[in-house]
Design a protein around this motif. Structure first.
Motif, short mmCIF file in Angstrom:
data_model
loop_
_atom_site.label_atom_id
_atom_site.label_comp_id
_atom_site.label_asym_id
_atom_site.label_seq_id
_atom_site.Cartn_x
_atom_site.Cartn_y
_atom_site.Cartn_z
N ASN A 168 23.39 -96.94 2.69
CA ASN A 168 22.61 -95.82 2.20
C ASN A 168 22.24 -94.83 3.29
O ASN A 168 21.72 -93.76 2.99
CB ASN A 168 21.32 -96.35 1.54
N ASP A 169 22.52 -95.17 4.56
CA ASP A 169 22.19 -94.23 5.62
C ASP A 169 23.00 -92.96 5.48
O ASP A 169 22.51 -91.87 5.73
CB ASP A 169 22.40 -94.88 6.99
N ASP A 170 24.27 -93.07 5.06
CA ASP A 170 25.09 -91.90 4.83
C ASP A 170 24.67 -91.18 3.55
O ASP A 170 24.70 -89.96 3.48
CB ASP A 170 26.57 -92.30 4.74
N GLU A 171 24.31 -91.95 2.52
CA GLU A 171 23.95 -91.36 1.24
C GLU A 171 22.73 -90.46 1.36
O GLU A 171 22.70 -89.38 0.81
CB GLU A 171 23.68 -92.47 0.22
N ILE A 172 21.69 -90.92 2.06
CA ILE A 172 20.45 -90.16 2.15
C ILE A 172 20.67 -88.79 2.79
O ILE A 172 20.07 -87.81 2.40
CB ILE A 172 19.40 -90.97 2.96
N THR A 173 21.50 -88.73 3.79
CA THR A 173 21.70 -87.47 4.52
C THR A 173 22.81 -86.60 3.93
O THR A 173 23.05 -85.51 4.43
CB THR A 173 22.03 -87.77 6.00
N HIS A 174 23.48 -87.10 2.90
CA HIS A 174 24.56 -86.33 2.30
C HIS A 174 24.42 -86.23 0.79
O HIS A 174 25.41 -86.22 0.06
CB HIS A 174 25.92 -86.94 2.67
N ARG A 175 23.18 -86.15 0.30
CA ARG A 175 22.96 -85.96 -1.13
C ARG A 175 23.13 -84.47 -1.48
O ARG A 175 23.04 -83.60 -0.62
CB ARG A 175 21.56 -86.43 -1.52
N ASN A 176 23.28 -84.20 -2.77
CA ASN A 176 23.40 -82.82 -3.21
C ASN A 176 22.04 -82.19 -3.43
O ASN A 176 21.00 -82.85 -3.34
CB ASN A 176 24.26 -82.73 -4.49
#
Length: 329
Positions: A195-203
């Protein structure tokens, strides 16, 4: 989440709420129980306005089930225990904040499932409601109710301003410790779910949608409390109480309800909302202090304002003859 982490989290939560509650003079609490304008406004904002804002955001942005359900849980939850911490650190009306936390926590036993059932049913399939982890939601409510009760009983029995100050310090330290512990748990969860990538790459839908209830709720709270002409320190306390939600409940629901990519999507909601409310309310409290809306002098040094409880100072000035000072330690 492991049993050990749950125990540590609940212990820190209990100590935080106990410390804030034990800071409050019981006579002040009794006075706040008759402050109907503030209490009713706070309850209206907490259980009518904020859940409705969450529902409108989820519907307008057509959020996915993991993201939308978690946001609905978040906006339907009672005020987070850190609302007392913010009011203590920046010297808003702490007695009112603790009173509102106690009342909102008790009301949430009914209002949390009611709001969640209504808005989830109108938004998603009925099976989503059946999969909610109601046990996790109510566990933290029990901890908060016990801590508030214990803190107020100790304050009433000890009747010492030295005790009030030390309890306030313990509560503040526990608050900082709980923040650090939550960051540690969050980072562990993020690593497990990528989720570290998900949090910083949300729309934009994620960032705008999750932040909107907090920001709009704060604006509406300030407007209503000003219209009802509450005292300035009460306006700050009600606004903070309304917008600072219990992200722990939403986190527990996300972890128990979703897996894999769905968990990664859901867990980002309380993590990001927690960041938004911390930044927004810290800025709000600083502005309120500098405008003279808190009990701390607006020209005092910043670190002195954070470290000193002006509510206890105020109690000593109002009732110096009634204080029975007990030297602890």
């Amino acid at each position: 989440m492991s049993v050990g982490k749950i125990i540590i989290s609940n212990l820190l939560l209990f100590t935080l709420v106990f410390g804030m509650s034990a800071t409050v003079d019981v006579s002040n609490l009794r006075r706040q129980l008759t402050n109907w304008d503030a209490l009713l406004t706070g309850a209206f904002l907490q259980f009518i306005i904020l859940p409705a804002l969450g529902f409108m955001v989820v519907k307008l942005l057509n959020m996915s089930t993991p993201m939308g359900v978690t946001l609905l849980v978040l906006t339907s939850s009672p005020g987070g225990s850190y609302s007392n911490w913010w009011c203590s650190m920046f010297n808003a009306d702490l007695a009112l904040s603790v009173t509102m936390t106690a009342i909102s926590t008790l009301l949430s036993i009914l209002m949390l499932p009611l709001n969640l059932y209504i808005y989830t049913t109108f938004t998603y399939d009925s099976s989503v409601v059946r999969n909610l982890d109601w046990g996790s939601m109510f566990a933290s409510l029990v901890v908060v109710i016990g801590a508030i009760t214990g803190g107020l009983i100790c304050s009433a029995r000890v009747k010492s301003y030295t005790f009030n100050r030390r309890a306030n310090a313990v509560g503040n330290i526990s608050g900082i410790a709980l923040i650090l512990f939550s960051l540690l748990v969050s980072s562990t969860t993020s690593t497990t779910t990528n989720n570290d990538d998900e949090i910083t790459h949300r729309n934009a839908k994620f960032y705008l949608g999750v932040a909107s209830p907090c920001i709009l709720g704060l604006l509406i709270a300030n407007t209503l409390t000003s219209c009802f002409k509450l005292k300035k320190s009460e306006r700050v306390a009600v606004s903070v109480e309304c917008c600072y939600q219990n992200v722990g409940i939403a986190t527990s629901v996300a972890i128990s309800m979703f897996d894999g990519d769905a968990l990664a999507e859901a867990i980002g909601v309380p993590l990001y909302y927690g960041l938004v409310e911390a930044v927004v309310l810290s800025l709000y409290c600083i502005v309120a202090w500098k405008l003279g809306w808190t009990k701390a002098p607006k020209n005092e040094w910043f670190w002195i304002v954070l470290a000193r409880s002006y509510e206890v100072d105020e109690m000593e000035k109002v009732e110096p003859s009634e204080a029975i000072e007990i030297v602890l330690g």
